[in-house]
Design an enzyme around this catalytic site. Sequence first.
Site, short mmCIF file in Angstrom:
data_model
loop_
_atom_site.label_atom_id
_atom_site.label_comp_id
_atom_site.label_asym_id
_atom_site.label_seq_id
_atom_site.Cartn_x
_atom_site.Cartn_y
_atom_site.Cartn_z
N HIS A 4 9.50 4.20 -2.98
CA HIS A 4 9.32 5.48 -3.92
C HIS A 4 9.49 6.80 -2.99
O HIS A 4 8.99 6.77 -2.26
CB HIS A 4 8.23 4.61 -4.73
CG HIS A 4 7.34 5.14 -4.59
ND1 HIS A 4 6.87 3.87 -4.63
CD2 HIS A 4 6.25 6.09 -4.04
CE1 HIS A 4 5.07 3.97 -3.89
NE2 HIS A 4 5.26 5.41 -3.78
P1 TYD Z 1 2.33 0.72 -6.20
O1 TYD Z 1 1.92 2.53 -6.16
O2 TYD Z 1 3.51 0.00 -6.54
O3 TYD Z 1 2.08 0.24 -4.76
P2 TYD Z 1 3.30 0.86 -3.34
O4 TYD Z 1 4.11 1.46 -3.25
O5 TYD Z 1 2.19 0.55 -1.32
O6 TYD Z 1 4.39 -1.12 -3.58
O7 TYD Z 1 0.85 0.30 -7.02
C1 TYD Z 1 0.80 -1.12 -6.95
C2 TYD Z 1 -0.51 -0.95 -7.96
O8 TYD Z 1 -1.64 -0.47 -8.47
C3 TYD Z 1 -0.05 -0.61 -9.41
O9 TYD Z 1 0.17 -1.78 -10.29
C4 TYD Z 1 -0.31 0.54 -9.82
C5 TYD Z 1 -2.00 0.28 -9.27
N1 TYD Z 1 -2.35 1.55 -8.38
C6 TYD Z 1 -3.04 2.56 -9.53
O10 TYD Z 1 -3.53 2.06 -10.06
N2 TYD Z 1 -3.67 3.52 -8.68
C7 TYD Z 1 -3.10 3.83 -7.54
O11 TYD Z 1 -3.89 4.72 -7.22
C8 TYD Z 1 -2.34 3.28 -6.77
C9 TYD Z 1 -1.63 3.96 -5.97
C10 TYD Z 1 -1.60 2.17 -6.91
#
Ligand code: TYD
Length: 139
Positions: free
Chosen positions: A50
Amino acid sequence: MKGCELIEFEHHDDYEGGLVALEQGKEIPFDIKRVYYIYGTIKDAVRGKHAHKALKQMIVCLAGSCDFILDDGKTREEITLNRPQQGLYIEECIWREFTNFSPDCVIMVIASLPYDESDYIRNYDDFLKLANSGAYDKN
Ligand code: TYD
């Protein structure tokens, strides 16, 4: 690549161990609104995939190593993070993927904004359109 920078932090290492201090407005060039960390990731997972509309981040690999692929809509760059004395600063509108996690990898992310799903650009074609629209051109 504009919008991304690998930064070497000042570190205080002696025979007993090391220490790095990160301060808002000094090593961290934005107001800190959130810190999160990622751990226990399986080796072949591909995280990220992303970009962000407004979020700026400083990413520090506190233990182990992992590879980052960074994309500004024109070029791609790969960076390995494997030292807690360095940070990867990423500004808005940079596509990132991270993978090749060592078993002990712990990544800390210092962020300029609270978590907000509407700040995410999760579709690569949407990212390319935005990145090449000129809206995020940096001087
Ligand atoms: P995501 O941003 O998809 O992680 P990555 O890019 O590392 O794969 O986030 C994973 C999960 O965690 C998603 O359900 C959202 C949650 N999350 C939060 O609740 N707070 C946060 O600050 C972040 C970054 C993610």
